[in-house]
Design an enzyme around this catalytic site. Structure first.
Site, mmCIF file in Angstrom:
data_model
loop_
_atom_site.group_PDB
_atom_site.id
_atom_site.type_symbol
_atom_site.label_atom_id
_atom_site.label_comp_id
_atom_site.label_asym_id
_atom_site.label_seq_id
_atom_site.Cartn_x
_atom_site.Cartn_y
_atom_site.Cartn_z
ATOM 1 N N LYS A 1 0.845 -1.192 0.000
ATOM 2 C CA LYS A 1 0.000 0.000 0.000
ATOM 3 C C LYS A 1 0.883 1.246 0.000
ATOM 4 C CE LYS A 1 -3.922 -0.475 2.392
ATOM 5 N NZ LYS A 1 -5.007 -0.747 1.443
HETATM 6 N N1 PMP Z 1 -6.914 -3.984 -3.148
HETATM 7 C C1 PMP Z 1 -6.686 -2.715 -2.823
HETATM 8 C C2 PMP Z 1 -6.277 -1.747 -3.877
HETATM 9 C C3 PMP Z 1 -6.835 -2.293 -1.490
HETATM 10 O O1 PMP Z 1 -6.613 -1.024 -1.143
HETATM 11 C C4 PMP Z 1 -7.252 -3.229 -0.515
HETATM 12 C C5 PMP Z 1 -7.471 -2.798 0.908
HETATM 13 N N2 PMP Z 1 -6.312 -2.896 1.672
HETATM 14 C C6 PMP Z 1 -7.465 -4.551 -0.895
HETATM 15 C C7 PMP Z 1 -7.288 -4.896 -2.235
HETATM 16 C C8 PMP Z 1 -7.841 -5.611 0.097
HETATM 17 O O2 PMP Z 1 -6.763 -5.909 0.945
HETATM 18 P P1 PMP Z 1 -6.959 -6.361 2.445
HETATM 19 O O3 PMP Z 1 -7.925 -7.486 2.433
HETATM 20 O O4 PMP Z 1 -5.612 -6.769 2.905
HETATM 21 O O5 PMP Z 1 -7.496 -5.185 3.182
#
Ligand code: PMP
Length: 312
Positions: free
Chosen positions: A155
């Site tokens: 991220k």
């Molecule tokens: N894709 C993106 C672009 C995101 O920002 C997120 C949220 N973190 C996710 C997928 C899902 O990831 P996670 O389940 O780890 O929150």
């Protein structure tokens, strides 16, 4: 009062500030996480979901962005629990760790020449998308950022301009969420969620090589589907038209939990309502994250919420 942990000290969130020359504000040179604390009303307990895994992904992103965080994933986890104890939330919350190039210098493009900052804070957060209705999605005209441009598996702040443009376009056009394709036209993911489809009783989701963020919720849902419903998930490239023909479709993410998708580009998925497998997975997922299934308690870290009112 909500507390933040910033550069080694606990302080009221309102006092955690940066200056206008902060490098990350200009260039997106930051790495963040989104972690949920889920309130269990029967037990009156707050469970933080997969805390250490989030910090492991966070530290990987910091390594790529050459941001030095002077803590291990375990230390960041215990700082977070300390923060929750001080802030005392007894409701669903979202925890935002952010590591960034905090130096107040403009026009420096070399990461190695810049100093680093770290902040962690919790905020209250209920449902991000409506969980009881099937979301109306559209295919975005923006393509998901390629691994050859900005690493999409962590991220990284600047990466999110991509998601934000897609979400803005979708919502201005009256949809709830955007689905982004890769440059080659394969399905990648939602603006802030991974995507799954159900086809002939099987789960299918794009593989990590389709520029997705390898979601922690995605991983949890794959395991829950297998363990509890005997459903295997195939990770492979997916075409947009496969989504239109799917029996069911849903999105997963820390903020979005498990959100059913009812239509894409105004084409109904199945009968346009929440699918049976989606409903069952959603029910199981909520029981897991609220600490109701002992088998998955190792994913749930109990946070003290009796607001210690610790002094600074
Ligand atoms: N894709 C993106 C672009 C995101 O920002 C997120 C949220 N973190 C996710 C997928 C899902 O990831 P996670 O389940 O780890 O929150």
């Amino acid at each position: 009062m909500t507390y933040a942990f910033m550069n080694g000290e606990f302080l009221p969130l309102a006092e955690a500030k940066v200056g206008v020359m902060t490098h990350a504000l200009h260039y997106g040179t930051s790495v963040f996480e989104g972690i949920r604390g889920n309130w269990n009303p029967e037990q009156e307990k707050l469970y933080v979901f997969r805390l250490k895994e989030h910090y492991e992904r966070f530290l990987q992103g910091c390594k790529i962005m050459r941001i030095k965080v002077p803590h291990t994933a375990e230390e960041l986890s215990s700082i977070t629990l300390d923060l929750l104890g001080r802030s005392g939330y007894q409701q669903d919350i979202y925890i935002r760790p952010l590591a960034f190039k905090g130096e107040e210098r403009v026009a420096i493009l070399k990461l190695q020449d810049l100093s680093d900052s770290l902040v962690i804070f919790p905020i209250p957060l209920g449902a991000y998308l409506d969980l009881d209705a099937a979301a109306r999605c559209c295919t975005s005209s923006w393509r998901r950022m390629e691994d050859t441009m900005i690493p999409p598996r962590n991220k990284i702040g600047g990466l999110y301009v991509n998601s934000i443009l897609a979400k803005t376009e979708a919502t201005l056009a009256g949809f709830d969420e955007a689905i982004l394709l890769t440059n080659e036209g394969y399905v990648s993911e939602g603006a802030g969620e991974n995507i799954f489809m159900v086809m002939n009783g099987k789960l299918i989701t794009p593989s990590v090589s389709d520029n997705i963020l390898a979601g922690i919720t995605r991983d949890a849902v794959i395991r829950i589907a297998k363990n509890e419903l005997g459903l295997e998930t195939m990770e492979r490239s997916m075409r947009r038209s496969e989504l239109y023909n799917a029996d069911e479709c849903f999105l997963t993410g820390t903020a979005a939990h498990l959100t059913p998708v009812g239509s894409i580009d105004n084409i109904e998925i199945g009968d346009g309502e929440i699918g049976q497998i989606t409903k069952e997975l959603q029910r199981l997922y909520f029981d897991v994250i609220r600490g109701r299934i002992p088998k998955y308690l190792h994913w749930c870290t109990l946070a003290s919420t009796t607001a210690a009112k610790a002094s600074r």
